[in-house]
Design a protein around this motif. Structure first.
Motif, PDB file in Angstrom:
ATOM      1  N   LEU A  68       0.789  -1.159   0.269  1.00 55.49           N
ATOM      2  CA  LEU A  68      -0.130  -0.068   0.128  1.00 55.49           C
ATOM      3  C   LEU A  68       0.700   1.629  -0.108  1.00 55.49           C
ATOM      4  CD1 LEU A  68      -2.386  -0.892   2.555  1.00 55.49           C
ATOM      5  CD2 LEU A  68      -3.027  -1.038  -0.102  1.00 55.49           C
ATOM      6  N   PHE A  69       2.167   1.149  -0.216  1.00 54.05           N
ATOM      7  CA  PHE A  69       3.050   2.397  -0.075  1.00 54.05           C
ATOM      8  C   PHE A  69       2.938   3.009  -0.567  1.00 54.05           C
ATOM      9  CE2 PHE A  69       7.654   3.866   0.234  1.00 54.05           C
ATOM     10  CZ  PHE A  69       7.214   4.642   0.847  1.00 54.05           C
ATOM     11  N   ASN A  70       2.827   4.065  -0.836  1.00 53.56           N
ATOM     12  CA  ASN A  70       3.218   4.998  -1.962  1.00 53.56           C
ATOM     13  C   ASN A  70       4.517   5.371  -2.466  1.00 53.56           C
ATOM     14  OD1 ASN A  70       2.548   6.820  -4.512  1.00 53.56           O
ATOM     15  ND2 ASN A  70       2.204   8.734  -2.917  1.00 53.56           N
ATOM     16  N   ARG A  71       5.786   3.906  -2.993  1.00 53.43           N
ATOM     17  CA  ARG A  71       6.608   4.283  -3.725  1.00 53.43           C
ATOM     18  C   ARG A  71       7.206   4.862  -4.472  1.00 53.43           C
ATOM     19  NH1 ARG A  71       5.148  -0.592  -5.515  1.00 53.43           N
ATOM     20  NH2 ARG A  71       6.524  -1.205  -7.047  1.00 53.43           N
ATOM     21  N   PRO A  72       7.861   5.902  -4.614  1.00 59.69           N
ATOM     22  CA  PRO A  72       8.570   6.271  -5.634  1.00 59.69           C
ATOM     23  C   PRO A  72       9.228   5.328  -6.983  1.00 59.69           C
ATOM     24  CG  PRO A  72      10.004   6.727  -4.158  1.00 59.69           C
ATOM     25  CD  PRO A  72       9.169   5.743  -3.096  1.00 59.69           C
ATOM     26  N   ASN A  73       9.515   6.249  -7.770  1.00 56.19           N
ATOM     27  CA  ASN A  73       9.895   5.058  -9.334  1.00 56.19           C
ATOM     28  C   ASN A  73      10.960   4.190  -8.619  1.00 56.19           C
ATOM     29  OD1 ASN A  73       7.786   6.009 -11.042  1.00 56.19           O
ATOM     30  ND2 ASN A  73       8.596   7.154 -12.079  1.00 56.19           N
ATOM     31  N   TRP A  74      12.122   4.647  -7.863  1.00 56.87           N
ATOM     32  CA  TRP A  74      13.125   4.243  -7.562  1.00 56.87           C
ATOM     33  C   TRP A  74      13.471   2.665  -6.496  1.00 56.87           C
ATOM     34  CZ3 TRP A  74      14.673   4.643  -2.333  1.00 56.87           C
ATOM     35  CH2 TRP A  74      14.733   5.328  -1.561  1.00 56.87           C
ATOM     36  N   VAL A  75      11.883   2.655  -5.869  1.00 57.00           N
ATOM     37  CA  VAL A  75      11.665   1.534  -5.082  1.00 57.00           C
ATOM     38  C   VAL A  75      11.114   0.339  -5.760  1.00 57.00           C
ATOM     39  CG1 VAL A  75      10.394   0.874  -2.784  1.00 57.00           C
ATOM     40  CG2 VAL A  75      11.523   3.023  -3.206  1.00 57.00           C
ATOM     41  N   PRO A  76      11.784  -0.407  -5.946  1.00 53.91           N
ATOM     42  CA  PRO A  76      11.511  -1.803  -6.740  1.00 53.91           C
ATOM     43  C   PRO A  76       9.822  -2.612  -6.144  1.00 53.91           C
ATOM     44  CG  PRO A  76      12.964  -3.058  -5.035  1.00 53.91           C
ATOM     45  CD  PRO A  76      13.052  -1.073  -5.219  1.00 53.91           C
ATOM     46  N   PRO A  77       9.370  -3.020  -6.879  1.00 56.74           N
ATOM     47  CA  PRO A  77       7.766  -4.167  -5.739  1.00 56.74           C
ATOM     48  C   PRO A  77       8.772  -4.550  -5.125  1.00 56.74           C
ATOM     49  CG  PRO A  77       8.636  -4.476  -8.165  1.00 56.74           C
ATOM     50  CD  PRO A  77       9.141  -3.587  -8.577  1.00 56.74           C
ATOM     51  N   ILE A  78       7.877  -5.355  -4.417  1.00 56.69           N
ATOM     52  CA  ILE A  78       8.468  -6.567  -3.931  1.00 56.69           C
ATOM     53  C   ILE A  78       9.146  -7.822  -3.849  1.00 56.69           C
ATOM     54  CG2 ILE A  78       6.502  -7.887  -3.231  1.00 56.69           C
ATOM     55  CD1 ILE A  78       7.016  -7.770  -0.094  1.00 56.69           C
ATOM     56  N   TRP A  79       8.347  -8.645  -5.306  1.00 53.67           N
ATOM     57  CA  TRP A  79       8.517  -9.356  -5.561  1.00 53.67           C
ATOM     58  C   TRP A  79      10.504  -9.032  -6.132  1.00 53.67           C
ATOM     59  CZ3 TRP A  79      10.357  -9.802 -10.858  1.00 53.67           C
ATOM     60  CH2 TRP A  79       9.998  -8.088 -11.997  1.00 53.67           C
ATOM     61  N   ALA A  80      11.173  -8.830  -7.017  1.00 49.31           N
ATOM     62  CA  ALA A  80      12.021  -7.913  -7.315  1.00 49.31           C
ATOM     63  C   ALA A  80      13.451  -7.503  -6.412  1.00 49.31           C
ATOM     64  CB  ALA A  80      11.852  -6.593  -8.253  1.00 49.31           C
ATOM     65  N   LEU A  81      12.048  -6.907  -5.440  1.00 51.17           N
ATOM     66  CA  LEU A  81      13.420  -6.375  -3.806  1.00 51.17           C
ATOM     67  C   LEU A  81      13.891  -8.314  -3.669  1.00 51.17           C
ATOM     68  CD1 LEU A  81      13.485  -4.086  -1.657  1.00 51.17           C
ATOM     69  CD2 LEU A  81      11.990  -6.689   0.081  1.00 51.17           C
ATOM     70  N   HIS A  82      12.976  -9.258  -3.171  1.00 50.44           N
ATOM     71  CA  HIS A  82      13.373 -10.415  -3.449  1.00 50.44           C
ATOM     72  C   HIS A  82      13.419 -11.176  -3.826  1.00 50.44           C
ATOM     73  CE1 HIS A  82      11.227 -10.029   0.045  1.00 50.44           C
ATOM     74  NE2 HIS A  82       9.719 -10.301  -0.090  1.00 50.44           N
ATOM     75  N   MET A  83      13.703 -10.744  -5.205  1.00 44.34           N
ATOM     76  CA  MET A  83      14.963 -11.190  -6.520  1.00 44.34           C
ATOM     77  C   MET A  83      15.966 -10.482  -5.881  1.00 44.34           C
ATOM     78  SD  MET A  83      13.472 -14.041  -7.769  1.00 44.34           S
ATOM     79  CE  MET A  83      12.090 -14.278  -7.014  1.00 44.34           C
TER      80      MET A  83
END
Length: 187
Positions: A68-83
């Motif tokens: 739900l976090f309104n993340r900026p473009n430089w913050v990856p989605p959670i799946w990319a973060l885990h990968m």
């Protein structure tokens, strides 16, 4: 006596290639055996931390706050973060194996403490950020991971330049995790 006309009996010697081939074959066999042992140790060095990271992602890697976090473009989605965390752990395991293979952990046992310490802190980051929601603690852990990786870089540089250079992408990734923690904390 006719000793002057006597000739020394010579025996014909075969070339000694059979001995050279057997020595060469034994050397190649020893190299193959050592390579197999190296592959076994590499597979163990990669498998255990990757399984621990996957378990950590499975147990602590989901959060409604992050989705739900309104993340900026430089913050990856959670799946990319885990990968990327999985890739960073794999790359760092390869670095640790390279240092171990060169005998760096035996020569300087403090390197092993740094290596395992930063790995433990990187596993702690998911728990703090996603499960507990302690963003400030996640920031401190990310800074600790960056410090540990920098110290690993300095120590690995003394043992293997390749291992030290492979630590740098992991250091960059942990810095990005620190910025993500800071962004969460400020929101």
């Amino acid at each position: 006596m006719d000793t002057q006309n006597l000739k020394q009996r010579t025996t014909r010697q075969e070339p000694t290639t059979t001995n050279d081939e057997s020595v060469r074959g034994a050397g190649q066999k020893m190299k193959r055996t050592m390579a197999k042992r190296g592959l076994k140790s590499l597979s163990i060095a990669l498998t255990i931390p990757v399984i621990l990271t996957l378990t950590n992602i499975y147990m602590f890697g989901t959060s409604d706050n992050y989705k739900l976090f309104n993340r900026p473009n430089w913050v990856p989605p959670i799946w990319a973060l885990h990968m990327a965390c999985l890739g960073s752990a794999s790359l760092l395991c390869l670095c640790g194996w390279l240092v171990w293979a060169e005998g760096g952990f035996h020569k300087n046992p403090n390197i092993a403490g740094l290596y395992f310490g930063q790995f433990g802190l990187s596993l702690l980051w998911d728990l703090l950020m996603f499960k507990l929601g302690a963003n400030w603690a996640g920031l401190l852990v990310a800074v600790g991971v960056c410090y540990g990786l920098y110290q690993c870089y300095r120590a690995f540089k003394q043992v293997s330049d390749i291992a030290a250079d492979l630590v740098l992408p992991c250091l960059g990734w942990s810095a990005l995790l620190g910025f993500i923690s800071l962004k969460f904390m400020l929101n």
